[in-house]
Motif scaffolding. Structure first.
Motif, mmCIF file in Angstrom:
data_model
loop_
_atom_site.group_PDB
_atom_site.id
_atom_site.type_symbol
_atom_site.label_atom_id
_atom_site.label_comp_id
_atom_site.label_asym_id
_atom_site.label_seq_id
_atom_site.Cartn_x
_atom_site.Cartn_y
_atom_site.Cartn_z
ATOM 1 N N TYR A 142 -35.798 -9.778 -31.640
ATOM 2 C CA TYR A 142 -35.311 -9.906 -30.263
ATOM 3 C C TYR A 142 -36.110 -9.006 -29.323
ATOM 4 O O TYR A 142 -36.614 -9.450 -28.280
ATOM 5 C CB TYR A 142 -33.821 -9.562 -30.216
ATOM 6 N N ALA A 143 -36.223 -7.718 -29.690
ATOM 7 C CA ALA A 143 -36.933 -6.768 -28.830
ATOM 8 C C ALA A 143 -38.415 -7.107 -28.733
ATOM 9 O O ALA A 143 -39.029 -6.954 -27.667
ATOM 10 C CB ALA A 143 -36.751 -5.348 -29.351
ATOM 11 N N LEU A 144 -39.024 -7.567 -29.838
ATOM 12 C CA LEU A 144 -40.446 -7.898 -29.810
ATOM 13 C C LEU A 144 -40.726 -9.065 -28.868
ATOM 14 O O LEU A 144 -41.661 -9.018 -28.059
ATOM 15 C CB LEU A 144 -40.926 -8.235 -31.226
ATOM 16 N N VAL A 145 -39.922 -10.119 -28.966
ATOM 17 C CA VAL A 145 -40.118 -11.284 -28.088
ATOM 18 C C VAL A 145 -39.821 -10.906 -26.641
ATOM 19 O O VAL A 145 -40.578 -11.258 -25.719
ATOM 20 C CB VAL A 145 -39.226 -12.449 -28.551
ATOM 21 N N LEU A 146 -38.718 -10.210 -26.428
ATOM 22 C CA LEU A 146 -38.330 -9.830 -25.067
ATOM 23 C C LEU A 146 -39.407 -8.987 -24.397
ATOM 24 O O LEU A 146 -39.852 -9.291 -23.282
ATOM 25 C CB LEU A 146 -37.007 -9.061 -25.117
ATOM 26 N N SER A 147 -39.851 -7.934 -25.071
ATOM 27 C CA SER A 147 -40.846 -7.048 -24.464
ATOM 28 C C SER A 147 -42.187 -7.757 -24.280
ATOM 29 O O SER A 147 -42.894 -7.518 -23.292
ATOM 30 C CB SER A 147 -41.027 -5.793 -25.312
ATOM 31 N N GLY A 148 -42.539 -8.633 -25.206
ATOM 32 C CA GLY A 148 -43.806 -9.342 -25.092
ATOM 33 C C GLY A 148 -43.858 -10.297 -23.915
ATOM 34 O O GLY A 148 -44.923 -10.518 -23.333
ATOM 35 N N LEU A 149 -42.710 -10.872 -23.548
ATOM 36 C CA LEU A 149 -42.702 -11.916 -22.516
ATOM 37 C C LEU A 149 -42.314 -11.413 -21.126
ATOM 38 O O LEU A 149 -42.420 -12.174 -20.161
ATOM 39 C CB LEU A 149 -41.730 -13.033 -22.929
ATOM 40 N N LEU A 150 -41.847 -10.177 -20.993
ATOM 41 C CA LEU A 150 -41.336 -9.725 -19.695
ATOM 42 C C LEU A 150 -42.348 -9.881 -18.564
ATOM 43 O O LEU A 150 -42.025 -10.408 -17.494
ATOM 44 C CB LEU A 150 -40.898 -8.257 -19.795
ATOM 45 N N VAL A 151 -43.564 -9.421 -18.792
ATOM 46 C CA VAL A 151 -44.580 -9.495 -17.734
ATOM 47 C C VAL A 151 -44.916 -10.942 -17.413
ATOM 48 O O VAL A 151 -44.984 -11.341 -16.241
ATOM 49 C CB VAL A 151 -45.849 -8.725 -18.153
ATOM 50 N N THR A 152 -45.085 -11.752 -18.434
ATOM 51 C CA THR A 152 -45.489 -13.143 -18.233
ATOM 52 C C THR A 152 -44.426 -13.937 -17.494
ATOM 53 O O THR A 152 -44.717 -14.635 -16.518
ATOM 54 C CB THR A 152 -45.793 -13.804 -19.591
ATOM 55 N N VAL A 153 -43.164 -13.862 -17.941
ATOM 56 C CA VAL A 153 -42.138 -14.684 -17.298
ATOM 57 C C VAL A 153 -41.824 -14.174 -15.897
ATOM 58 O O VAL A 153 -41.463 -14.968 -15.017
ATOM 59 C CB VAL A 153 -40.854 -14.750 -18.152
ATOM 60 N N SER A 154 -41.981 -12.876 -15.649
ATOM 61 C CA SER A 154 -41.773 -12.368 -14.287
ATOM 62 C C SER A 154 -42.835 -12.914 -13.341
ATOM 63 O O SER A 154 -42.528 -13.322 -12.211
ATOM 64 C CB SER A 154 -41.796 -10.846 -14.291
ATOM 65 N N ALA A 155 -44.075 -12.924 -13.802
ATOM 66 C CA ALA A 155 -45.150 -13.495 -12.980
ATOM 67 C C ALA A 155 -44.954 -14.993 -12.785
ATOM 68 O O ALA A 155 -45.192 -15.538 -11.694
ATOM 69 C CB ALA A 155 -46.501 -13.214 -13.631
ATOM 70 N N LEU A 156 -44.526 -15.688 -13.837
ATOM 71 C CA LEU A 156 -44.236 -17.121 -13.712
ATOM 72 C C LEU A 156 -43.101 -17.369 -12.720
ATOM 73 O O LEU A 156 -43.150 -18.321 -11.923
ATOM 74 C CB LEU A 156 -43.860 -17.702 -15.074
#
Length: 515
Positions: free
Chosen positions: A64-78
């Motif tokens: 959960y933490a690995l996926v969440l932290s990995g995607l935060l920057v990308t989905v925020s920019a999206l």
């Protein structure tokens, strides 16, 4: 359109349904934070039912933490480009569907996949709530109050998760810990469609695919390295390799963002001292809280003998303090100054941690309750850290600001467990140095198991007959000592951060977004 108040320019008119929209955003955040803590309560029941091996159990916890932290920057920019409302509602849908899928989970792999998709949904929800508050509330003081409510919901979610999880598991199977998300997500989608406006960056620029890949690889590698250094120390070869990958990719990512006029993440925001101060406050608070609550839950259950539900109830002083102070913090900042409240919140929370160290031995719950209340009050006054971070960013960069804040919380949580957990483990092992278990008649492999963890020591003690009672007493005393020492370390960290935040925050900083 720009209107002007006595405090300076304010962009746009207030949205007529902004407070109802805040209710939707706060409720969704409450549920996501609760879900992050419920797993800790449900994990023993999942393990007993599905019997995962050690690797599968590790992935259940970490994915959960690995996926969440990995995607935060990308989905925020999206979200800045595609639309923050669309991103938020998509996150609600994915979170609800992943929770429903648990109904058919009959293997550890199924749970791991479901937890991964929950991480995807959480990455879409958490920064979107922040960036939408930034655009819903154009008045700075209203925005500060809204962010205080948002912070209170986050603290409440962390406290209610173990209570709800314990109550559900006393009556239902472990599936209920996930299924509770579904009706709330359905209601959130409907309410979001009706109440929330769409917003996006009017000039998004070109999408930077290489930066996207670098941010995902770098963040996943960094969180993996932190977690495994904390669990295995330097004996795990994957940890230093992951750390090297993280350093290379994240430095490359930052340089790429600095070289572009339309970066995926606006790291130039750190050029604003107030933004940096808010981020330091968020990171430090998360470090101290994650490490301490992990140890506190074990102390209550394995030393004091409380059930998971009783433990959750006894952790409530933190939520009470944060819930009471968070909405009031913006008004306090107007009276005594943002810098005073921001640094003062860290100092009060630090004092709470130091109570654990200074309390008379043996440590008892009344002293712990005082410590938890002070920590909660300190966290509540830190609600304006979010206001400082979001006000320091222009509206079109709300996604970047939200991503940085949420990344601070995720990294802080991982660091807290790794660093403070390692301090506690070292003190615990020192308290059970080889002569101590031997005095209780426990030697060899059994003594090593006892020194690894309090849970292991109690398991060994249970099968050691009369000698086991002495081993259990030694182990519980050593763990209580480790809690006190970790309280001192957490308190020192918070007080050091208070000094740093005081120096970084401009003296005339107010919540209108500037200096």
């Amino acid at each position: 359109m720009t209107r002007v108040s006595g405090r300076g320019p304010v962009l746009g008119a207030p949205h007529p349904r902004r407070w109802a929209g805040l209710g939707v955003l706060s409720a969704s955040l409450l549920l996501v934070v609760m879900d992050m803590t419920i797993l800790n309560v449900a994990l023993p029941a999942i393990s007993a039912d599905l019997k995962p091996d050690s690797v599968q159990l590790l992935w259940m916890v970490d994915v959960y933490a690995l996926v969440l932290s990995g995607l935060l920057v990308t989905v925020s920019a999206l979200g800045d480009r595609w639309g923050r409302k669309k991103m938020l509602l998509t996150g609600f849908a994915i979170f609800g569907l992943a929770s429903t899928a648990v109904l058919v989970a009959d293997s550890p792999g199924d749970v791991i996949v479901a937890r991964a998709f929950l991480g995807v949904g959480g990455a879409m929800i958490m920064p979107s709530t922040l960036s939408m508050i930034r655009t819903l509330f154009t008045d700075p003081r209203e925005r500060a109050t809204a962010l205080g409510v948002w912070s209170a919901m986050a603290a409440l979610g962390g406290a209610l998760g173990p209570i709800l999880g314990g109550a559900l598991l006393e009556r239902f199977s472990w599936h209920a810990a996930f299924l509770v998300n579904v009706p709330v997500m359905v209601a959130a989608v409907v309410a979001g469609l009706l109440l929330l406006p769409e917003s996006r960056d009017p000039r998004p620029g070109r999408w930077d695919a290489p930066a996207t890949a670098l941010s995902i690889v770098g963040m996943v590698a960094l969180v993996w390295a932190i977690k495994h250094f904390g669990k295995e120390g330097f004996g795990d070869p994957s940890a230093p390799i992951s750390l090297a990958v993280a350093v290379v990719t994240l430095v490359w990512f930052v340089r790429r963002c600095l070289d572009r006029p339309d970066p995926l993440l606006d790291v130039r925001l750190f050029g604003r001292p107030s933004f940096t101060a808010g981020t330091v406050a968020a990171l430090t608070t998360s470090v101290a809280m994650a490490g301490m609550l992990l140890l506190m839950a074990q102390w209550m259950q394995l030393v004091q003998g409380y059930s998971p539900l009783e433990t959750g109830v006894r952790l409530l002083p933190t939520a009470a303090g944060a819930g009471l102070v968070s909405p009031l913090a913006p008004r306090l900042a107007v009276r005594v100054g943002t810098r005073t409240v921001l640094a003062g919140g860290l100092a009060v929370a630090g004092a709470g941690f130091l109570v654990l160290f200074a309390a008379p031995a043996p440590l008892s719950y009344p002293a712990v309750a005082v410590a938890l209340l002070l920590i909660g009050v300190g966290m509540g006054s830190l609600a304006i850290a979010s206001a400082v971070i979001m006000s320091s960013a222009p509206p079109e960069r709300a996604g970047s600001a939200a991503a940085i804040e949420e990344t601070s919380y995720e990294l802080g949580g991982a660091l807290g467990v790794a660093v403070l957990g390692s301090v506690a483990a070292a003190v615990y092992r020192g308290g059970l140095a080889p002569p101590e278990p031997a005095m209780a008649g426990v030697t060899g492999r059994a003594a090593e198991v006892a020194r690894e963890s309090l849970g292991g020591a109690l398991e060994v003690a249970g099968g050691a007959g009369r000698a086991g009672a002495e081993l259990a007493r030694q182990a519980q005393a050593a763990f209580t000592d480790s809690l006190a020492v970790t309280g001192a370390a957490g308190g020192g960290l918070m007080l050091a951060a208070a000094v740093a935040v005081w120096l970084l925050t401009p003296r005339d900083m107010d919540l209108s977004g500037g200096h």
